[in-house]
Scaffold this active site. Structure first.
Site, PDB file in Angstrom:
ATOM      1  N   THR A 190     -34.782   7.182 -23.710  1.00  0.00           N
ATOM      2  CA  THR A 190     -35.843   6.166 -23.799  1.00  0.00           C
ATOM      3  C   THR A 190     -36.510   5.907 -22.447  1.00  0.00           C
ATOM      4  O   THR A 190     -35.919   6.139 -21.392  1.00  0.00           O
ATOM      5  CB  THR A 190     -35.274   4.827 -24.301  1.00  0.00           C
ATOM      6  OG1 THR A 190     -34.212   4.437 -23.434  1.00  0.00           O
ATOM      7  CG2 THR A 190     -34.762   4.945 -25.714  1.00  0.00           C
ATOM      8  N   CYS A 243     -27.020   6.541 -17.236  1.00  0.00           N
ATOM      9  CA  CYS A 243     -26.274   5.349 -16.819  1.00  0.00           C
ATOM     10  C   CYS A 243     -26.278   5.218 -15.305  1.00  0.00           C
ATOM     11  O   CYS A 243     -26.285   6.213 -14.593  1.00  0.00           O
ATOM     12  CB  CYS A 243     -24.817   5.436 -17.239  1.00  0.00           C
ATOM     13  SG  CYS A 243     -24.564   6.098 -18.837  1.00  0.00           S
ATOM     14  N   VAL A 284     -36.412  13.603 -24.659  1.00  0.00           N
ATOM     15  CA  VAL A 284     -36.050  12.669 -23.624  1.00  0.00           C
ATOM     16  C   VAL A 284     -35.266  11.484 -24.178  1.00  0.00           C
ATOM     17  O   VAL A 284     -35.335  11.201 -25.377  1.00  0.00           O
ATOM     18  CB  VAL A 284     -37.310  12.090 -22.918  1.00  0.00           C
ATOM     19  CG1 VAL A 284     -38.029  13.186 -22.175  1.00  0.00           C
ATOM     20  CG2 VAL A 284     -38.246  11.398 -23.921  1.00  0.00           C
ATOM     21  N   LYS A 295     -28.433  15.271 -21.730  1.00  0.00           N
ATOM     22  CA  LYS A 295     -29.604  14.516 -22.203  1.00  0.00           C
ATOM     23  C   LYS A 295     -30.283  13.875 -21.007  1.00  0.00           C
ATOM     24  O   LYS A 295     -29.692  13.036 -20.322  1.00  0.00           O
ATOM     25  CB  LYS A 295     -29.172  13.458 -23.219  1.00  0.00           C
ATOM     26  CG  LYS A 295     -30.351  12.730 -23.870  1.00  0.00           C
ATOM     27  CD  LYS A 295     -29.871  11.901 -25.046  1.00  0.00           C
ATOM     28  CE  LYS A 295     -31.008  11.181 -25.751  1.00  0.00           C
ATOM     29  NZ  LYS A 295     -30.516  10.426 -26.918  1.00  0.00           N
ATOM     30  N   LYS A 306     -23.135   8.213 -31.845  1.00  0.00           N
ATOM     31  CA  LYS A 306     -23.298   7.125 -30.878  1.00  0.00           C
ATOM     32  C   LYS A 306     -22.504   7.413 -29.603  1.00  0.00           C
ATOM     33  O   LYS A 306     -21.371   7.879 -29.682  1.00  0.00           O
ATOM     34  CB  LYS A 306     -22.785   5.841 -31.552  1.00  0.00           C
ATOM     35  CG  LYS A 306     -22.668   4.635 -30.658  1.00  0.00           C
ATOM     36  CD  LYS A 306     -23.917   3.822 -30.673  1.00  0.00           C
ATOM     37  CE  LYS A 306     -23.842   2.700 -29.659  1.00  0.00           C
ATOM     38  NZ  LYS A 306     -25.100   2.496 -28.932  1.00  0.00           N
ATOM     39  N   ASN A 331     -34.827  -1.373 -26.796  1.00  0.00           N
ATOM     40  CA  ASN A 331     -33.431  -1.706 -27.027  1.00  0.00           C
ATOM     41  C   ASN A 331     -32.643  -1.689 -25.742  1.00  0.00           C
ATOM     42  O   ASN A 331     -32.894  -0.880 -24.851  1.00  0.00           O
ATOM     43  CB  ASN A 331     -32.803  -0.768 -28.068  1.00  0.00           C
ATOM     44  CG  ASN A 331     -32.194   0.466 -27.445  1.00  0.00           C
ATOM     45  OD1 ASN A 331     -31.062   0.429 -26.942  1.00  0.00           O
ATOM     46  ND2 ASN A 331     -32.931   1.559 -27.442  1.00  0.00           N
TER      47      ASN A 331
END
Lengths: 296, 328
Positions: free
Chosen positions: B210, B147, B208, B182, B62, B86
């Site tokens: 999401t 982000c 990829v 990522k 995570k 999500n």
């Protein structure tokens, strides 16, 4: 923590009840024997990639096999006493439950159970022992979480009483299953078709008012508004209150963090997972002011 | 050295062939090419009661930030057709607690541990990596650049080649371990971002993440997820993710790790044939925790039946000469 089993199990019955409710019976001895009151299961419909996620459902009941015990042999006679069947009470509310309603005996589903902390987790036992009477309070399908606790209380010799509300009388499923375990049953429907007309928290408030000075423990499961109202009543009268929370769940295993609810005073941060730290919480720890959990 | 493919293909049928499905990525050897994706497998321990973690190629834990994060208010998830949305909000225990409380368990496993890292400024990323550098038992970092950069006015790092290069270069300098990046799929041309990350020092690319999506409750006319928009994952995204892996694998030299809706060995093999050196299993962990192990076995069985090693399969897609431009 009890052991959890994730297996493919067989449907033995999927009985329609009133108001779009069903009672699904699964042959799942390991899950049935490990389940404690208030724990839940994740159910997966197999062979479908459009409905992906498993559905969280309270374990309604566990029971010995419905087959009569084999006549011959001691082993057969004893074996039938161990629970082999795990029952889930559900209502058709969406795509997943609509498909569940089509399950027939002999079909298979994925079952991960038991999950979560139930009503009698170590930290709640003290409250149960101190109470003169336990009030089981529920609305709608929340009833599914309270049968096993009612039985456990009866076995332990603790008096309990059921307050059960629904929109209409067809929502009041399973009442007869409680009759042998509770000292009294109070029903309410919003349309007045059965019992008190209005919310079940109204007769609950009256009961608490009439019995000031007694020590109650509330065990509550139902929609957010009912949980909050019950928690407020308990607080006002100084009674302990345990709430079984509902939320959308991605995994039920504690990793997706999708089911977190806002809490305080637990020492674990601002959010706790309904699947892992719950589904049963001390109502005092839940932040009720923010209506963060909408209709699921 | 394994025998050449042509030679093995001539080996009489019935002769036992044990395919090699191990893979080396950024200097680390993986026993097999199947990893579990960040955010879908907790810190590993949660699944120890369900599957044998040592059979996995690797676990990507995570996402970890320098400081702990609370995450978003509920509702955080919503199921859609063949997928889920999500917006968890990157809830995590923070780098220090991760190193102290979660890493010791992972260190005891034979499987590889990759730590997903994120931040809101380049300094956040660097700080998280510096804390993690002190933890032992981490094999590589995976930078989550989806982000928003709060300092750049909320511009998402992964949408801008210049910001991507900046955060990758700074993280690479700080990292004492291989650095994977990522990539976000929410871009017009993923190869542009892939090249930017590679030039800035990425040792491998994961793709990829999401796809940004949403769902609305028409009764209340409110978004289904409190964050309004949310990331779509699951089988629904697989064809698009596969196309992006295919394009990126042709555009960069570093290894590509494929992810997006993989739920079976057949899905994984599509990504590998398209050019992925390894794959990650994400959403499937939620509803079928044994997926990664089934994928490992399925890949092994497929390779055996074809008498191919994994390395023969990576990027082995056969494009007919008459085919239209692959990027349409």
């Amino acid at each position: 923590m009890t052991r959890m089993y994730d297996e493919i199990v067989a449907v033995t019955e999927n009985r329609p009840l009133t108001g779009g409710h069903f009672l699904l019976s699964l042959r799942a001895p390991r899950q049935a024997q490990a389940t404690r009151p208030g724990q839940f299961a994740m159910v997966r419909l197999l062979g479908r990639s459009d409905v992906l996620l498993r559905r969280p459902m309270s374990v309604y009941d566990v029971s010995p096999t419905t087959r009569p015990p084999r006549a011959a042999g001691k082993r057969g006679a004893n074996a039938h006493r161990q629970p082999e069947i795990l029952q889930l009470l559900y209502k058709i509310v969406g795509r997943g439950t609509r498909l569940m309603a089509e399950l027939r005996p002999g079909d298979s589903v994925g079952l991960a159970a038991p999950l979560g902390h139930g009503f009698f987790a170590e930290e709640y036992l003290e409250e149960a022992r101190r109470a003169d009477e336990v009030l089981l309070v529920t609305g709608g399908i929340g009833i599914a979480a309270l049968l096993l606790p009612a039985r456990e209380l009866a076995t332990a010799g603790i008096k309990s009483r059921l307050f059960f509300g629904g929109r209409t009388r067809a929502d009041l499923v399973g009442v007869q299953d409680f009759e042998s375990s509770v000292a009294g049953i109070t029903l309410a429907t919003e349309d007045g078709s059965k019992g008190h007309r209005g919310y079940v928290t109204e007769p609950l408030a009256n009961y608490l008012e009439r019995h000031r000075g007694r020590k109650f423990l509330l065990m509550v499961c139902g929609p957010w508004g009912m949980l909050r109202a019950s928690a407020e009543l308990a607080k006002r009268h100084g009674h302990a209150c345990l709430v079984s929370m509902e939320n959308r769940m991605g995994c039920g295993l504690g990793v997706c963090l999708g089911c977190s609810i806002r809490v305080e005073g637990t020492g674990h941060g601002a959010y706790e997972r309904v699947c892992t730290e719950g589904p049963v919480f001390n109502a005092e720890h839940v932040i009720w002011a923010r209506e963060e959990i909408p209709k699921i | 050295m394994a025998a050449p493919i042509a030679e093995r293909e001539r080996t009489p049928a019935g002769t036992e062939f044990n395919p090699q499905i191990g893979v080396e990525i950024s200097g680390i050897h993986f026993a097999n090419p199947v990893l579990t994706a960040s955010g879908t497998f907790g810190y590993g321990q949660e699944f120890a009661r369900l599957i044998d973690l040592n059979q996995l190629g690797g676990i990507v834990v995570k996402g970890i930030s320098a400081e702990p994060m609370e995450g978003n208010p509920p509702p955080r998830i919503y199921e859609t057709e063949a997928g889920m949305l999500n917006a968890i909000g990157l809830q995590n225990v923070g780098a220090r607690r991760f190193v102290e409380e979660k890493l010791p368990f992972l260190r005891g496993l034979r499987t590889r541990t990759i730590v997903n890292v994120f931040g809101y400024t380049t300094e956040d990323y660097v700080r998280a990596i510096e804390i993690l550098n002190d933890g032992s038992g981490i094999d590589a970092y995976e930078l989550n650049i989806s982000c928003p950069n709060t300092r750049a006015g909320g511009m998402v790092y992964g949408n801008d080649p210049r910001l991507t290069a900046e955060v990758v270069a700074a993280s690479k300098r700080a990292a004492r371990r291989p650095l994977w990046v990522k990539l976000s799929p929410n871009v017009t041309d993923i190869t542009e971002l892939a090249r930017a990350a590679e030039s800035a020092g990425a040792d491998a690319l994961t793709l990829v993440n999401t796809f940004v999506g949403m769902a609305i409750d028409i009764e209340t006319r409110t978004p289904r997820v409190s964050n309004v928009t949310a990331g779509l994952s699951g089988p629904a995204i697989k064809p698009v993710a596969l196309r992006m892996v295919y394009q990126t694998a042709r555009a960069v030299r570093v290894p590509v790790i494929g992810i997006g809706g993989i739920a079976s060995a057949e899905d994984a093999l599509e990504f590998i044939i398209a050019g992925a050196s390894a794959v990650q299993i994400g959403t499937a962990n939620f509803y079928a925790p044994d997926t990664a192990l089934r994928v490992v076995e399925g890949i092994r069985a497929w390779c055996r039946s074809k008498r191919l090693n994994l390395s023969d399969v990576v990027g082995s897609i056969k494009i007919p000469p008459s085919a239209a431009s692959p990027v349409s």
